[in-house]
Design an enzyme around this catalytic site. Structure first.
Site, PDB file in Angstrom:
ATOM      1  N   ASP A  21       0.826  -1.204   0.000  1.00 26.50           N
ATOM      2  CA  ASP A  21       0.000   0.000   0.000  1.00 26.50           C
ATOM      3  C   ASP A  21       0.866   1.263   0.000  1.00 26.50           C
ATOM      4  O   ASP A  21       1.971   1.266   0.540  1.00 26.50           O
ATOM      5  CB  ASP A  21      -0.899  -0.013   1.249  1.00 26.50           C
ATOM      6  CG  ASP A  21      -1.995   1.030   1.186  1.00 26.50           C
ATOM      7  OD1 ASP A  21      -2.411   1.397   0.061  1.00 26.50           O
ATOM      8  OD2 ASP A  21      -2.449   1.486   2.252  1.00 26.50           O
ATOM      9  N   ASN A  23       1.444   3.383  -2.919  1.00 30.54           N
ATOM     10  CA  ASN A  23       2.055   3.836  -4.177  1.00 30.54           C
ATOM     11  C   ASN A  23       1.568   5.217  -4.608  1.00 30.54           C
ATOM     12  O   ASN A  23       2.348   6.082  -5.007  1.00 30.54           O
ATOM     13  CB  ASN A  23       1.751   2.834  -5.298  1.00 30.54           C
ATOM     14  CG  ASN A  23       2.475   1.517  -5.117  1.00 30.54           C
ATOM     15  OD1 ASN A  23       3.478   1.441  -4.414  1.00 30.54           O
ATOM     16  ND2 ASN A  23       1.964   0.476  -5.759  1.00 30.54           N
ATOM     17  N   ARG A  25       0.091   7.644  -2.794  1.00 29.89           N
ATOM     18  CA  ARG A  25       0.505   8.728  -1.888  1.00 29.89           C
ATOM     19  C   ARG A  25       1.995   9.030  -2.029  1.00 29.89           C
ATOM     20  O   ARG A  25       2.425  10.180  -1.920  1.00 29.89           O
ATOM     21  CB  ARG A  25       0.162   8.354  -0.443  1.00 29.89           C
ATOM     22  CG  ARG A  25      -1.308   8.585  -0.086  1.00 29.89           C
ATOM     23  CD  ARG A  25      -1.671   7.965   1.228  1.00 29.89           C
ATOM     24  NE  ARG A  25      -1.772   6.506   1.103  1.00 29.89           N
ATOM     25  CZ  ARG A  25      -1.790   5.682   2.130  1.00 29.89           C
ATOM     26  NH1 ARG A  25      -1.676   6.148   3.362  1.00 29.89           N
ATOM     27  NH2 ARG A  25      -1.912   4.383   1.949  1.00 29.89           N
ATOM     28  N   TRP A  26       2.784   7.993  -2.275  1.00 28.99           N
ATOM     29  CA  TRP A  26       4.222   8.185  -2.499  1.00 28.99           C
ATOM     30  C   TRP A  26       4.432   9.081  -3.719  1.00 28.99           C
ATOM     31  O   TRP A  26       5.267   9.996  -3.701  1.00 28.99           O
ATOM     32  CB  TRP A  26       4.871   6.821  -2.709  1.00 28.99           C
ATOM     33  CG  TRP A  26       6.358   6.832  -2.903  1.00 28.99           C
ATOM     34  CD1 TRP A  26       7.320   6.750  -1.931  1.00 28.99           C
ATOM     35  CD2 TRP A  26       7.064   6.904  -4.146  1.00 28.99           C
ATOM     36  NE1 TRP A  26       8.577   6.768  -2.491  1.00 28.99           N
ATOM     37  CE2 TRP A  26       8.451   6.863  -3.850  1.00 28.99           C
ATOM     38  CE3 TRP A  26       6.663   6.987  -5.484  1.00 28.99           C
ATOM     39  CZ2 TRP A  26       9.427   6.911  -4.841  1.00 28.99           C
ATOM     40  CZ3 TRP A  26       7.642   7.038  -6.478  1.00 28.99           C
ATOM     41  CH2 TRP A  26       9.006   6.999  -6.143  1.00 28.99           C
ATOM     42  N   HIS A  38       3.104   3.403  -8.798  1.00 32.00           N
ATOM     43  CA  HIS A  38       2.961   1.987  -9.122  1.00 32.00           C
ATOM     44  C   HIS A  38       4.203   1.471  -9.843  1.00 32.00           C
ATOM     45  O   HIS A  38       4.676   0.360  -9.569  1.00 32.00           O
ATOM     46  CB  HIS A  38       1.721   1.768  -9.992  1.00 32.00           C
ATOM     47  CG  HIS A  38       0.436   2.113  -9.311  1.00 32.00           C
ATOM     48  ND1 HIS A  38       0.110   1.634  -8.051  1.00 32.00           N
ATOM     49  CD2 HIS A  38      -0.624   2.884  -9.703  1.00 32.00           C
ATOM     50  CE1 HIS A  38      -1.088   2.095  -7.707  1.00 32.00           C
ATOM     51  NE2 HIS A  38      -1.540   2.859  -8.682  1.00 32.00           N
ATOM     52  N   ASN A  69     -10.401  -2.484  -6.510  1.00 34.88           N
ATOM     53  CA  ASN A  69      -9.569  -1.588  -7.316  1.00 34.88           C
ATOM     54  C   ASN A  69     -10.139  -1.340  -8.709  1.00 34.88           C
ATOM     55  O   ASN A  69      -9.766  -0.369  -9.375  1.00 34.88           O
ATOM     56  CB  ASN A  69      -8.150  -2.142  -7.453  1.00 34.88           C
ATOM     57  CG  ASN A  69      -7.329  -2.030  -6.182  1.00 34.88           C
ATOM     58  OD1 ASN A  69      -6.395  -2.795  -5.965  1.00 34.88           O
ATOM     59  ND2 ASN A  69      -7.690  -1.095  -5.312  1.00 34.88           N
ATOM     60  N   GLU A 208       0.475 -13.196  12.517  1.00 40.45           N
ATOM     61  CA  GLU A 208       0.979 -12.017  13.220  1.00 40.45           C
ATOM     62  C   GLU A 208       0.905 -10.844  12.248  1.00 40.45           C
ATOM     63  O   GLU A 208       1.302 -10.962  11.084  1.00 40.45           O
ATOM     64  CB  GLU A 208       2.425 -12.236  13.679  1.00 40.45           C
ATOM     65  CG  GLU A 208       2.601 -13.357  14.683  1.00 40.45           C
ATOM     66  CD  GLU A 208       1.861 -13.097  15.989  1.00 40.45           C
ATOM     67  OE1 GLU A 208       1.784 -11.920  16.403  1.00 40.45           O
ATOM     68  OE2 GLU A 208       1.365 -14.070  16.589  1.00 40.45           O
TER      69      GLU A 208
END
Length: 247
Positions: A21, A23, A25-26, A38, A69, A208
């Site tokens: 998760d 891509n 916002r980056w 992406h 998506n 976990e």
């Protein structure tokens, strides 16, 4: 000291799943289009897969494209599908070099024909590798998977292939898309979000969970090492008490 030096190779998770998760916002932080993120996420996929294989992890599942998506802007979806085709074609050599078998789960028939073709060719071409299996979750959601499993079960009961009274947890699991894959011991999510997003809901019952603020394009081998060290420092009780585990 690298986080790798703290890893106990004898206690590696057999299966690691990752929600890739962040891509978009980056890219946005860099004033770029989401597709730019992406594209840069591909390097993280390559490095993570190579690192996992080198460590001795047997299964790596990557949440690449969810059924939800498809609701994104058409331009982004089209760009993602084209990127997927290019990446599979380009990275098949990486899979061979690292002896990684490619697999896929999800509603694959919903993918564009050219994407399906490239994917199936890579799956067939790498099927003989046994070092690690990398599973791409494409057009996948856990609710879709569970619904499909329920439909298949109902169909087999209706046609008298299956006795209703013999349905148990183990039998139900045999109808899931992951029937031949062990449940993940460790689930990693990048970008600082604290949710599962409809991913492997049945399979992660006792996984976990590890959350990192790193956006996926920034995720590197040291981040994977750190996640594994964190996993190994936890006490996995599966409903038992700590005292029972120690005994």
């Amino acid at each position: 000291m690298s986080w790798k030096d703290k890893i106990d190779i004898e206690r590696l998770p057999q299966h690691v799943a990752i929600i890739m998760d962040g891509n978009g916002r980056w890219a946005k932080k860099r004033g770029k289009l989401r597709t730019f993120g992406h594209s840069h996420g591909v390097k993280s996929v390559r490095e993570t897969a190579e690192t996992a294989a080198e460590l001795g992890i047997k299964y790596l599942t990557l949440y690449a494209f969810s059924t939800e998506n498809w609701n994104r802007p058409r331009s982004e979806v089209n760009a993602l599908m084209k990127l997927l085709v290019r990446t599979i074609h380009k990275e098949t050599k990486t899979l061979h070099d690292n002896k990684i078998r490619l697999m896929a789960i999800g509603e694959l028939d919903a993918l564009p024909e050219i994407t399906q073709k490239e994917l199936q060719e890579a799956i067939k071409d790498t099927a003989h590798h046994e070092r690690m299996a990398m599973i791409l979750a494409l057009s996948y959601s856990s609710r879709w998977e569970l619904t499909q499993a329920a439909k298949e079960l109902a169909k087999d009961v209706a046609s008298h292939k299956l006795d209703l009274q013999k349905i148990d947890q183990q039998l139900f699991e045999s109808y899931l898309a992951t029937a031949t894959i062990p449940d993940p011991e460790l689930l990693i999510r990048t970008s600082g979000e604290y949710r599962i997003s409809n991913f492997l809901l049945w399979q992660i019952a006792y996984s976990e969970l590890y959350f990192t603020p790193k956006f996926w394009p920034d995720f590197r081998k040291e981040d994977l090492y750190e996640a594994i060290v964190d996993y190994q420092n936890r006490e996995r009780r599966f409903g038992k008490t700590g005292e029972q585990i120690i005994k």
